[in-house]
Design an enzyme around this catalytic site. Structure first.
Site, PDB file in Angstrom:
ATOM      1  N   SER A  37      -4.329   3.013   4.500  1.00  0.00           N
ATOM      2  CA  SER A  37      -4.565   2.365   3.213  1.00  0.00           C
ATOM      3  C   SER A  37      -4.621   0.840   3.371  1.00  0.00           C
ATOM      4  O   SER A  37      -5.495   0.172   2.796  1.00  0.00           O
ATOM      5  CB  SER A  37      -3.452   2.761   2.237  1.00  0.00           C
ATOM      6  OG  SER A  37      -3.688   2.220   0.957  1.00  0.00           O
ATOM      7  N   LYS A  63       0.795  -1.235   0.000  1.00  0.00           N
ATOM      8  CA  LYS A  63       0.000   0.000   0.000  1.00  0.00           C
ATOM      9  C   LYS A  63       0.832   1.292   0.000  1.00  0.00           C
ATOM     10  O   LYS A  63       0.318   2.371   0.301  1.00  0.00           O
ATOM     11  CB  LYS A  63      -1.023   0.048   1.162  1.00  0.00           C
ATOM     12  CG  LYS A  63      -1.845  -1.200   1.349  1.00  0.00           C
ATOM     13  CD  LYS A  63      -2.347  -1.804   0.062  1.00  0.00           C
ATOM     14  CE  LYS A  63      -3.430  -0.981  -0.622  1.00  0.00           C
ATOM     15  NZ  LYS A  63      -3.795  -1.650  -1.925  1.00  0.00           N
ATOM     16  N   TYR A 113       6.350   8.271  -1.865  1.00  0.00           N
ATOM     17  CA  TYR A 113       4.978   8.517  -2.345  1.00  0.00           C
ATOM     18  C   TYR A 113       4.658  10.009  -2.271  1.00  0.00           C
ATOM     19  O   TYR A 113       4.081  10.576  -3.193  1.00  0.00           O
ATOM     20  CB  TYR A 113       4.010   7.702  -1.475  1.00  0.00           C
ATOM     21  CG  TYR A 113       2.543   7.837  -1.821  1.00  0.00           C
ATOM     22  CD1 TYR A 113       1.901   6.854  -2.590  1.00  0.00           C
ATOM     23  CD2 TYR A 113       1.779   8.914  -1.364  1.00  0.00           C
ATOM     24  CE1 TYR A 113       0.555   6.963  -2.906  1.00  0.00           C
ATOM     25  CE2 TYR A 113       0.434   9.035  -1.677  1.00  0.00           C
ATOM     26  CZ  TYR A 113      -0.170   8.050  -2.451  1.00  0.00           C
ATOM     27  OH  TYR A 113      -1.516   8.177  -2.748  1.00  0.00           O
ATOM     28  N   THR A 132       2.721   0.924  -4.874  1.00  0.00           N
ATOM     29  CA  THR A 132       3.279  -0.077  -5.787  1.00  0.00           C
ATOM     30  C   THR A 132       2.701   0.050  -7.196  1.00  0.00           C
ATOM     31  O   THR A 132       3.437   0.137  -8.183  1.00  0.00           O
ATOM     32  CB  THR A 132       2.931  -1.498  -5.277  1.00  0.00           C
ATOM     33  OG1 THR A 132       2.894  -1.494  -3.856  1.00  0.00           O
ATOM     34  CG2 THR A 132       3.901  -2.526  -5.807  1.00  0.00           C
ATOM     35  N   THR A 133       1.381   0.041  -7.267  1.00  0.00           N
ATOM     36  CA  THR A 133       0.685   0.039  -8.553  1.00  0.00           C
ATOM     37  C   THR A 133       0.995   1.314  -9.328  1.00  0.00           C
ATOM     38  O   THR A 133       1.162   1.296 -10.547  1.00  0.00           O
ATOM     39  CB  THR A 133      -0.831  -0.078  -8.315  1.00  0.00           C
ATOM     40  OG1 THR A 133      -1.057  -1.086  -7.324  1.00  0.00           O
ATOM     41  CG2 THR A 133      -1.571  -0.410  -9.597  1.00  0.00           C
ATOM     42  N   THR A 148       7.616  -6.923  -5.820  1.00  0.00           N
ATOM     43  CA  THR A 148       7.722  -7.677  -4.566  1.00  0.00           C
ATOM     44  C   THR A 148       7.384  -6.780  -3.378  1.00  0.00           C
ATOM     45  O   THR A 148       7.550  -5.571  -3.439  1.00  0.00           O
ATOM     46  CB  THR A 148       9.136  -8.277  -4.367  1.00  0.00           C
ATOM     47  OG1 THR A 148       9.102  -9.147  -3.225  1.00  0.00           O
ATOM     48  CG2 THR A 148      10.210  -7.220  -4.118  1.00  0.00           C
ATOM     49  N   HIS A 149       6.885  -7.419  -2.319  1.00  0.00           N
ATOM     50  CA  HIS A 149       6.726  -6.726  -1.029  1.00  0.00           C
ATOM     51  C   HIS A 149       7.703  -7.296   0.007  1.00  0.00           C
ATOM     52  O   HIS A 149       7.628  -6.939   1.181  1.00  0.00           O
ATOM     53  CB  HIS A 149       5.304  -6.907  -0.480  1.00  0.00           C
ATOM     54  CG  HIS A 149       4.236  -6.182  -1.231  1.00  0.00           C
ATOM     55  ND1 HIS A 149       4.389  -4.909  -1.722  1.00  0.00           N
ATOM     56  CD2 HIS A 149       2.977  -6.551  -1.559  1.00  0.00           C
ATOM     57  CE1 HIS A 149       3.258  -4.533  -2.317  1.00  0.00           C
ATOM     58  NE2 HIS A 149       2.398  -5.508  -2.245  1.00  0.00           N
ATOM     59  N   MET A 181      -5.884   6.917 -13.386  1.00  0.00           N
ATOM     60  CA  MET A 181      -5.646   5.510 -13.026  1.00  0.00           C
ATOM     61  C   MET A 181      -6.871   4.868 -12.391  1.00  0.00           C
ATOM     62  O   MET A 181      -7.147   3.690 -12.587  1.00  0.00           O
ATOM     63  CB  MET A 181      -4.423   5.379 -12.111  1.00  0.00           C
ATOM     64  CG  MET A 181      -3.106   5.404 -12.889  1.00  0.00           C
ATOM     65  SD  MET A 181      -1.655   5.139 -11.857  1.00  0.00           S
ATOM     66  CE  MET A 181      -1.906   3.449 -11.270  1.00  0.00           C
TER      67      MET A 181
HETATM   68  P1  A3P Z   1      -5.121   4.831  -0.650  1.00  0.00           P
HETATM   69  O1  A3P Z   1      -5.699   3.587  -0.067  1.00  0.00           O
HETATM   70  O2  A3P Z   1      -4.587   5.761   0.397  1.00  0.00           O
HETATM   71  O3  A3P Z   1      -6.044   5.518  -1.595  1.00  0.00           O
HETATM   72  P2  A3P Z   1      -0.400  -0.224  -3.624  1.00  0.00           P
HETATM   73  O4  A3P Z   1      -0.455  -0.079  -5.093  1.00  0.00           O
HETATM   74  O5  A3P Z   1       0.962  -0.310  -3.061  1.00  0.00           O
HETATM   75  O6  A3P Z   1      -1.315  -1.301  -3.151  1.00  0.00           O
HETATM   76  O7  A3P Z   1      -0.926   1.152  -3.013  1.00  0.00           O
HETATM   77  C1  A3P Z   1      -2.269   1.542  -3.139  1.00  0.00           C
HETATM   78  C2  A3P Z   1      -2.387   2.964  -2.677  1.00  0.00           C
HETATM   79  O8  A3P Z   1      -1.797   3.816  -3.686  1.00  0.00           O
HETATM   80  C3  A3P Z   1      -3.835   3.404  -2.536  1.00  0.00           C
HETATM   81  O9  A3P Z   1      -3.832   4.393  -1.503  1.00  0.00           O
HETATM   82  C4  A3P Z   1      -4.093   3.981  -3.902  1.00  0.00           C
HETATM   83  O10 A3P Z   1      -5.186   4.853  -3.972  1.00  0.00           O
HETATM   84  C5  A3P Z   1      -2.775   4.727  -4.130  1.00  0.00           C
HETATM   85  N1  A3P Z   1      -2.568   5.073  -5.540  1.00  0.00           N
HETATM   86  C6  A3P Z   1      -2.629   4.258  -6.610  1.00  0.00           C
HETATM   87  N2  A3P Z   1      -2.443   4.951  -7.748  1.00  0.00           N
HETATM   88  C7  A3P Z   1      -2.242   6.240  -7.375  1.00  0.00           C
HETATM   89  C8  A3P Z   1      -2.001   7.453  -8.096  1.00  0.00           C
HETATM   90  N3  A3P Z   1      -1.949   7.481  -9.419  1.00  0.00           N
HETATM   91  N4  A3P Z   1      -1.846   8.594  -7.371  1.00  0.00           N
HETATM   92  C9  A3P Z   1      -1.914   8.576  -6.026  1.00  0.00           C
HETATM   93  N5  A3P Z   1      -2.150   7.478  -5.304  1.00  0.00           N
HETATM   94  C10 A3P Z   1      -2.310   6.309  -5.970  1.00  0.00           C
END
Ligand code: A3P
Length: 295
Positions: free
Chosen positions: A139, A48, A194, A51-52, A108-109, A233
């Protein structure tokens, strides 16, 4: 078979002291002995931390901003998750990666000490993304409500304690971010925050493209900035995890692209909880030069 496969909330099992989902612990050998290639790129994060977001950026950078290519498959197919395992016969992350063509990008985590040695032996590049503890925790709390393969987070108060004690999947946030910070100059690790990405995404994309030695015009960088904004996204089925079945992610509980902000923790921490958390944080983070912005 695949379509009728039922997932459940796997308990956590310790692997060298780190709590991991049981199917990962049960299939640990192929993960530990994973064979890296010198041109592998790893994106490593505590769950969280963004990553994505980084996966989408890296894929866009490597494809020089070609939006069609970025739409070829969901993000978890474009960039497989090294250690993810369901009970057999579901293919594991390792199964997907062994036959993947080079150059591979791998998510990876795993905490530093559990990353397969082969990556370091091959001097692979890694991008590490870190997010401030309180937003990361919030998150994760919402994600664990909707992700039906991780332990039930319990109440907010209970989750807060579990996070502080590192009794959540992939272990202690504090140890995770600190160890990679300490190791970043011993390997080819780009450490990204982040909060910096939220503040100036173009700047962080420049850091990524320079690290990956990809030449991009400023126009393409701006195109990637736009494509990687939260709003875009969130609506992108190839990035927002809506392709994951509801037996796995219960979208009635929360959404993967939940809020995407810095400072959302203020909506959940009471004043007393903040005080306890901050005092504990000072202890856990004593002696490190690693500092986070949290608003
Ligand atoms: P929140 O739950 O605070 O909204 P991961 O990809 O590591 O699982 O992390 C997910 C977190 O990254 C979520 O946070 C998600 O909304 C946020 N996130 C994903 N894409 C994002 C973007 N383009 N800009 C900002 N935050 C993003």
């Amino acid at each position: 078979h695949k379509n009728s496969y039922v997932f459940y909330r796997y308990p956590l099992t310790l692997v060298r002291g780190i709590p991991l989902m049981e199917p990962i612990a049960n299939q640990w050998d192929p993960i530990e002995n994973f064979q890296a290639r010198p041109d592998d790129l790893i994106i490593s994060t505590y769950p969280k931390a963004g990553t994505t977001w980084m996966q989408e950026i890296v894929d866009l950078v490597l494809n020089k901003g070609d939006l069609e290519k970025a739409h070829r498959a969901p993000i978890y197919v474009r960039i497989p998750f090294l250690e993810i395992c369901s009970p057999p016969p579901m293919p594991s992350g390792v199964d997907k990666l062994v036959n993947a063509p080079s150059p591979r990008v791998i998510k990876t985590h795993l905490p530093y000490q559990l990353v397969p040695k082969s990556f370091w032996e091959n001097n692979c590049k890694m991008i590490y993304v870190a997010r401030n503890a309180k937003d990361n925790l919030v998150s994760y709390y919402f994600f664990d409500q909707m992700n039906l393969t991780q332990p039930d987070p319990g109440t907010w108060e209970e989750y807060l304690t579990k996070f502080m004690e590192g009794k959540v999947a992939w272990g202690s946030w504090y140890d995770h971010v600190r160890r990679y910070w300490d190791e970043k100059d011993n390997h080819r690790i780009l450490y990204v925050f982040y909060e910096d990405m939220k503040k100036d995404l173009a700047h962080e994309i420049h850091r990524v493209k320079d690290f990956l030695q990809v030449d991009l015009s400023e126009d393409i960088v701006q195109k990637i900035v736009h494509k990687a904004t939260f709003e875009i996204m969130k609506e992108n089925p190839m990035a927002n995890y809506e392709t994951v079945p509801s037996s796995l992610f219960d979208k009635s509980k929360s959404s993967f692209m939940r809020k995407g902000t810095v400072g959302d923790w203020k909506n959940y921490f009471t004043v007393a909880q903040r005080e306890v958390f901050d005092a504990h944080y000072q202890q856990k983070m004593k002696g490190t030069s690693l500092h986070f912005q949290e608003e």
